[in-house]
Design a protein around this motif. Sequence first.
Motif, PDB file in Angstrom:
ATOM      1  N   ILE A 128       8.106 -26.228  19.647  1.00 53.01           N
ATOM      2  CA  ILE A 128       9.104 -27.117  19.059  1.00 53.01           C
ATOM      3  C   ILE A 128       8.790 -28.541  19.514  1.00 53.01           C
ATOM      4  O   ILE A 128       8.004 -28.746  20.438  1.00 53.01           O
ATOM      5  CB  ILE A 128      10.545 -26.734  19.457  1.00 53.01           C
ATOM      6  N   LYS A 129       9.397 -29.523  18.852  1.00 54.70           N
ATOM      7  CA  LYS A 129       9.015 -30.913  19.080  1.00 54.70           C
ATOM      8  C   LYS A 129       9.378 -31.402  20.470  1.00 54.70           C
ATOM      9  O   LYS A 129       8.579 -32.071  21.130  1.00 54.70           O
ATOM     10  CB  LYS A 129       9.659 -31.804  18.021  1.00 54.70           C
ATOM     11  N   HIS A 130      10.553 -31.114  20.923  1.00 50.67           N
ATOM     12  CA  HIS A 130      11.002 -31.602  22.228  1.00 50.67           C
ATOM     13  C   HIS A 130      11.519 -30.429  23.064  1.00 50.67           C
ATOM     14  O   HIS A 130      12.352 -29.646  22.593  1.00 50.67           O
ATOM     15  CB  HIS A 130      12.111 -32.646  22.073  1.00 50.67           C
ATOM     16  N   VAL A 131      11.025 -30.339  24.285  1.00 52.06           N
ATOM     17  CA  VAL A 131      11.461 -29.289  25.211  1.00 52.06           C
ATOM     18  C   VAL A 131      12.029 -29.956  26.458  1.00 52.06           C
ATOM     19  O   VAL A 131      11.391 -30.832  27.057  1.00 52.06           O
ATOM     20  CB  VAL A 131      10.294 -28.366  25.606  1.00 52.06           C
ATOM     21  N   ASP A 249     -10.739 -29.694   9.841  1.00 53.44           N
ATOM     22  CA  ASP A 249      -9.789 -30.332   8.945  1.00 53.44           C
ATOM     23  C   ASP A 249      -8.490 -30.721   9.635  1.00 53.44           C
ATOM     24  O   ASP A 249      -7.575 -31.238   9.006  1.00 53.44           O
ATOM     25  CB  ASP A 249      -9.469 -29.413   7.760  1.00 53.44           C
ATOM     26  N   MET A 250      -8.406 -30.471  10.930  1.00 56.52           N
ATOM     27  CA  MET A 250      -7.202 -30.855  11.663  1.00 56.52           C
ATOM     28  C   MET A 250      -7.182 -32.355  11.919  1.00 56.52           C
ATOM     29  O   MET A 250      -8.227 -32.985  12.095  1.00 56.52           O
ATOM     30  CB  MET A 250      -7.105 -30.120  13.010  1.00 56.52           C
ATOM     31  N   SER A 325      -2.653 -30.559  14.304  1.00 59.01           N
ATOM     32  CA  SER A 325      -2.594 -30.197  12.888  1.00 59.01           C
ATOM     33  C   SER A 325      -1.689 -31.097  12.060  1.00 59.01           C
ATOM     34  O   SER A 325      -1.937 -31.313  10.875  1.00 59.01           O
ATOM     35  CB  SER A 325      -2.124 -28.740  12.740  1.00 59.01           C
ATOM     36  N   THR A 326      -0.630 -31.647  12.673  1.00 60.66           N
ATOM     37  CA  THR A 326       0.329 -32.451  11.905  1.00 60.66           C
ATOM     38  C   THR A 326       0.408 -33.901  12.343  1.00 60.66           C
ATOM     39  O   THR A 326       0.955 -34.741  11.633  1.00 60.66           O
ATOM     40  CB  THR A 326       1.743 -31.847  12.015  1.00 60.66           C
ATOM     41  N   GLY A 327      -0.128 -34.196  13.529  1.00 60.94           N
ATOM     42  CA  GLY A 327      -0.017 -35.549  14.051  1.00 60.94           C
ATOM     43  C   GLY A 327       1.344 -35.869  14.631  1.00 60.94           C
ATOM     44  O   GLY A 327       1.618 -37.001  15.021  1.00 60.94           O
ATOM     45  N   MET A 328       2.220 -34.870  14.712  1.00 57.91           N
ATOM     46  CA  MET A 328       3.574 -35.063  15.227  1.00 57.91           C
ATOM     47  C   MET A 328       3.559 -35.205  16.751  1.00 57.91           C
ATOM     48  O   MET A 328       2.907 -34.449  17.460  1.00 57.91           O
ATOM     49  CB  MET A 328       4.447 -33.871  14.834  1.00 57.91           C
TER      50      MET A 328
END
Length: 370
Positions: A128-131, A249-250, A325-328
Amino acid sequence: SDRHLACLEEIIQDIERSDKGDPWQNLTALRLLLRERVDYGSAFPPVRVEVDRCESENEKNKKISCQNITSTDFDARHLMDGSILKAFSNTWREENDPLGEKFDQLKESWWESKVPNMLESTPERPHIKHVIMAYGVDVSTETGYIYRKTENRAGNSSTPQEYDGIPHLAEVIWEERGGCLFKESTTKFVKESLLGKKRLRRNPLGAKNETQWLHRSGDGTINYISLMWAHTWLLHATRAMMSNGVSKDMIEGERLGDPRNALERITVSHRPKGGSEWIDGIGREVLDDENESVAEDEDTGTNHPHGTKYKPRMLRFESSGKSRSTGMTYTTTVIEAESVEHKETTRNYDILSAAFTDVLKNLHEDYGII
């Protein structure tokens, strides 16, 4: 471990080659886990079973001599696969073999089922984004147990009893504030309780330099070696960028700098006891609070504001990374609050305040609100 992450061992040598002083400074938990390789049985096994044999010359002779004939240690693996239940069943003969039956039930419903056994591997950082991982430390916590079986036999007889009764818990190993280990006799505890004494004195487990296992104790329910595993999640970004098999491709993600400086990218701050502001660095470690105000009552109940410890000393460890993979961008935060007991964590005002402050900051940075 996760196949998309490099093994923790792969980054240790790079970290050790750092030319900027002690790379483990202020990161004692990671040093103990990665370099020192401490485990649940490093200082004392989670469970030890001792079998003593006591004999007397005859029924009229009350003098009894006892000697230990076996001592068996069980580590986390034996607890995970349930083999400790089988061993207990073989040591203590109980009517209808309840422990053996429990082992068969667990084997059928868990270990041989289609549900993956999560205990077979250490937990990785959630995807998840923030832990934010927050917990209490430096509370007396049970960390080991000694079960003892005594076989009483007459000198002219070698026939044991048909049944032994239930396993007898003889001693409990505690980790106290600062990570020192102490031993407490359950038999003496019962006697002292009957005499009206509230608490039995615990004795150090061995010499002083042998009893300090870790630098902290747990939260009263979970021992510290389990809690501090969350510190490895702070290295998630470095492990992700070092893993093999990254597809072309990532999106090229941001790595936490050179692997040799991975630990330097973990920011550490502390909030002094009684304070409200976070200060850079780990601060001064004090076990006796000599220069801080100390409440006479150490209860974690309703004698304190909000029903729990108020403004305890807290440490915060933070790191960030970017998804390949997403740059997030994602973040990981570990917060340790001194003297906050397990069940009080979810209602401790200061822990909640620290966690929700991070949540509000993340909302602002991610969505431009608040």
